[in-house]
Design a protein around this motif. Structure first.
Motif, short mmCIF file in Angstrom:
data_model
loop_
_atom_site.label_atom_id
_atom_site.label_comp_id
_atom_site.label_asym_id
_atom_site.label_seq_id
_atom_site.Cartn_x
_atom_site.Cartn_y
_atom_site.Cartn_z
N ASN A 150 -4.30 2.01 -11.80
CA ASN A 150 -4.35 1.82 -12.92
C ASN A 150 -3.43 2.62 -13.65
N LEU A 151 -2.98 3.52 -13.31
CA LEU A 151 -1.82 4.25 -13.91
C LEU A 151 -0.33 3.55 -13.66
N LEU A 152 -0.36 2.99 -12.48
CA LEU A 152 1.07 2.39 -12.19
C LEU A 152 1.04 0.99 -12.66
N PHE A 153 0.05 0.19 -12.33
CA PHE A 153 0.17 -1.27 -12.59
C PHE A 153 -0.80 -1.50 -13.67
N ARG A 154 -0.37 -1.28 -14.99
CA ARG A 154 -1.22 -1.42 -16.04
C ARG A 154 -1.49 -2.89 -16.59
N GLY A 155 -0.56 -3.67 -16.02
CA GLY A 155 -0.75 -4.93 -16.52
C GLY A 155 -1.73 -5.94 -15.73
N GLY A 156 -2.76 -6.46 -15.99
CA GLY A 156 -3.54 -7.26 -15.27
C GLY A 156 -4.81 -6.46 -14.60
N ASN A 157 -5.33 -7.40 -13.71
CA ASN A 157 -6.75 -7.04 -13.07
C ASN A 157 -6.31 -6.14 -11.81
N ASN A 158 -6.54 -4.85 -11.70
CA ASN A 158 -6.07 -4.10 -10.30
C ASN A 158 -7.29 -4.14 -9.43
N ALA A 159 -8.35 -4.95 -9.53
CA ALA A 159 -9.64 -4.90 -8.68
C ALA A 159 -9.19 -4.93 -7.30
N GLU A 160 -8.50 -5.99 -6.88
CA GLU A 160 -8.06 -6.50 -5.50
C GLU A 160 -7.25 -5.25 -4.81
N ALA A 161 -6.27 -4.71 -5.84
CA ALA A 161 -5.47 -3.74 -5.21
C ALA A 161 -6.20 -2.52 -4.95
N ILE A 162 -7.02 -2.09 -5.72
CA ILE A 162 -7.93 -0.88 -5.67
C ILE A 162 -8.69 -1.18 -4.31
N ARG A 163 -9.40 -2.18 -4.26
CA ARG A 163 -10.29 -2.47 -3.20
C ARG A 163 -9.38 -2.46 -1.74
N MET A 164 -8.14 -2.96 -1.81
CA MET A 164 -7.40 -2.86 -0.73
C MET A 164 -7.07 -1.37 -0.15
N MET A 165 -7.00 -0.65 -1.25
CA MET A 165 -6.35 0.76 -0.84
C MET A 165 -7.61 1.61 -0.35
N MET A 166 -8.77 1.34 -0.96
CA MET A 166 -9.81 2.18 -0.50
C MET A 166 -10.41 1.60 1.04
N ILE A 167 -10.10 0.40 1.13
CA ILE A 167 -10.25 0.05 2.64
C ILE A 167 -9.39 0.41 3.50
N GLY A 168 -8.17 0.25 2.92
CA GLY A 168 -7.06 0.32 4.18
C GLY A 168 -5.93 1.59 4.12
N ALA A 169 -6.40 2.62 3.40
CA ALA A 169 -5.55 3.87 3.25
C ALA A 169 -5.21 4.40 4.47
N SER A 170 -6.05 4.16 5.62
CA SER A 170 -5.92 4.85 6.98
C SER A 170 -4.66 4.46 7.71
N ALA A 171 -4.06 3.19 6.97
CA ALA A 171 -2.80 2.67 7.53
C ALA A 171 -1.79 3.74 7.51
N VAL A 172 -1.72 4.77 6.58
CA VAL A 172 -0.81 5.65 6.44
C VAL A 172 -0.83 6.78 7.68
N ILE A 173 -1.94 6.99 8.29
CA ILE A 173 -2.02 7.89 9.33
C ILE A 173 -1.50 7.08 10.63
N PHE A 174 -1.92 5.80 10.78
CA PHE A 174 -1.32 5.22 12.03
C PHE A 174 0.03 4.76 12.00
N LEU A 175 0.34 4.11 10.81
CA LEU A 175 1.90 4.02 10.85
C LEU A 175 2.80 5.18 10.74
#
Length: 592
Positions: free
Chosen positions: A409-434
């Motif tokens: 919400n801080l970075l992407f203020r234009g539009g609905n960020n619900a999908e982006a937030i959900r993706m990050m909450m589910i898939g943040a572990s990608a940082v570790i494996f990548l």
């Protein structure tokens, strides 16, 4: 022929290593040689210089993080201008561009730096100059060919492969950039071969600054042109497509600015290079055929490995586009694909800067240890690289999970960020494996096991595609098929690379300090960050201030816990950038 060439390279590296050790001027241990006093005895440890590749990697990492932050900042207004659909065209075009870049110029900095460094260490300045000329010829031919293919087959890629005809404009705009990047890669590698990462770091920042400015301006102008074009033809999509092409104009402009910068540096250095060539008394002059052969066998494994490792994005794009269409969800695909690439993956790649930079600096350092048959040093470097990467990746994954909503919400203020937030909450572990897969790839390349990452990537890619297809077509998971399949790809790479490293070095991964203690520290860090954010926003209702304070508290809590849990010892801190200053601060705070 390939095996003979590799043995020849290794033999030369060993000879150079023995000469350097006798003279006390080894480039890898330059910081320690001051204590040798002309002796070949093992020097006393100087902790701050213990692992130079970490320092060199940090230089590139700082530049990489700045570049990624600028990338986030300029993509925010771009997304606001051309929308998620336009960013979908932009991302699709970049999938082809990245593959062409890998095939033409991605491997050039590594190959040129290795060959230049080897000849510089032996005082073969004529041969070093011949390496540069051969690399420039290679860049001209291969870069030009990649540019030609991208321009002339843009319609095929856009329409047939990705089912997104309007991305043809962005693709054709990107074509000349590929040629520019080939020359830029050669000159960056030339300076890296001289032992400095500064020209590469500065040129990367300059490239991204120019890219950011031109991208936003050009996207805005061309978006308006696209609106007028849509009215003339009575068909939607032109505005978003032209806007995406404007963004790719910025990419080319940034690359050209960076090329001019390193070219000026090269011209300033040229008189010094000529004087060195005139004083060359090595008596060895390699033929261009020999240099080209060695160059070819250095470049090809990196190209194949990187190509297989990154082609999954092109395959994923095709599977997702056609799969969503067949499921009757084709209209929502482009917007979701734009969110996945330009919000979720954009944030994931910020902490990956450290892993990528460590890899760039680790390969020549590890190759030197292997050439000298110093297995102990190779194991130490392997352990340090993996551990350092995890110290960054694990807390980054936790932080992106608990602060997903505030950051998006801080970075992407234009539009609905619900999908982006959900993706990050589910898939943040990608940082570790990548991060882990990137570093272990570099370790295997440094161990001269160039074919192993290729094989592992092929296996992982096959498993990844199967998993993606099942999740998309059978379980109908939509864009989240992509999120989980990407994590699985990196996980498969980590497992296969770990087995290969163990078989090559006899190295067994240390678990407590590398994974367990950082995970415990990160868990408390995440709780503290979330608590601070919720408390601040309840009192003053400011997402900006709440997010910034939460991040600051997170960094402090994580650092203190690492020291208190003895995950990082005092002598180990000396190996890190600004290690002495950090140690003095910790002593003053009675943390040590």
């Amino acid at each position: 022929m390939r095996e003979e060439t590799e043995r020849e390279i290794i033999s030369r590296q060993r000879t150079a290593g023995r000469r350097e050790e006798a003279a006390g001027v080894s480039r890898e241990s330059a910081g320690r040689s001051r204590n040798r006093s002309g002796s070949s005895r093992k020097p006393e440890a100087v902790p701050v210089r213990k692992e130079n590749f970490v320092i060199q990697g940090t230089i590139l990492a700082v530049a990489g993080i700045i570049v990624r932050l600028i990338g986030i900042l300029y993509r925010v207004p771009m997304t606001n201008i051309i929308g998620d659909e336009g960013m979908g065209y932009y991302s699709t075009a970049f999938n082809v561009y990245n593959i062409m870049l890998i095939l033409s110029s991605y491997s050039l900095p590594l190959a040129v730096s290795k060959m230049v460094a080897a000849r510089l260490a032996k005082g073969q300045y004529r041969n070093m100059n011949r390496v540069l000329r051969a690399a420039l010829v290679y860049a001209t031919v291969v870069g030009g060919l990649a540019c030609f293919i991208t321009w002339n087959f843009a319609s095929f890629f856009a329409t047939t492969l990705f089912n997104t005809p309007f991305c043809v404009y962005a693709l054709r705009t990107l074509a000349p950039t590929i040629w520019i990047m080939a020359y830029l890669g050669v000159l960056r590698g030339y300076f890296q071969g001289h032992g400095t990462m500064i020209p590469t770091a500065i040129s990367q920042i300059l490239e991204q600054v120019v890219n950011a400015i031109i991208s936003v301006v050009a996207a805005s102008v061309l978006f308006k042109v696209g609106l007028d074009t849509a009215k003339v033809y009575g068909k939607d999509g032109y505005a978003q497509a032209f806007g995406a092409a404007g963004g790719t104009i910025g990419t080319g402009s940034g690359a050209f600015a960076a090329l001019l910068f390193v070219l000026v540096l090269f011209l300033l250095y040229r008189p010094t290079a000529k004087r060195r060539i005139a004083k060359d008394r090595s008596g060895s002059v390699d033929s261009y055929r020999q240099i080209s052969r060695i160059f070819f066998f250095t470049v090809i494994p990196v190209i194949v490995s990187s190509g297989v490792y990154n082609i999954n994005s092109v395959i994923d794009n095709g599977i997702m586009a056609h799969g969503m269409e067949s499921l009757g969800r084709g209209k929502e695909f482009l917007a979701l694909w734009g969110i996945y690439n330009n919000k979720y993956m954009l944030l994931v790649h910020v902490p990956l800067a450290m892993a990528n930079s460590l890899s760039s600096s680790l390969i020549p350092s590890l190759s030197g240890a292997i050439a000298r048959k110093d297995r102990k040093a190779a194991i130490e470097k392997t352990a340090l690289a993996i551990r350092f990467a995890m110290l960054i990746a694990i807390p980054s994954a936790v932080g992106l999970t608990v602060l997903s909503a505030p950051v998006n919400n801080l970075l992407f203020r234009g539009g609905n960020n619900a999908e982006a937030i959900r993706m990050m909450m589910i898939g943040a572990s990608a940082v570790i494996f990548l991060s882990l897969s990137t570093v272990t790839n570099a370790i295997l390349q440094g161990l001269n096991r160039m074919n192993v990452p290729v094989r592992n990537a092929l296996i992982s890619l096959a498993l990844h595609v199967i998993a993606l297809y099942i999740m998309l077509m059978i379980f109908n998971m939509g864009i989240y098929s992509m999120v989980f399949a990407s994590i699985l790809f990196a996980l498969f790479m980590c497992i296969l690379n770990a087995i290969a490293i163990r078989n090559t070095l006899g190295y067994r991964q240390e678990m407590v300090k590398t994974f367990l203690l950082p995970a415990i520290s990160a868990a408390f860090m995440g709780a503290a960050a979330y608590g601070v954010y919720r408390g601040v926003t309840l009192v003053i209702h400011s997402n900006v201030l709440g997010t910034l304070l939460a991040v600051l508290v997170a960094v402090a809590v994580y650092g203190v816990l690492l020291i208190k849990l003895h995950c990082i010892e005092e002598d180990e801190m000396y190996s890190m950038p600004m290690g002495r200053k950090l140690t003095r601060i910790c002593r003053k705070l009675h943390l040590m």
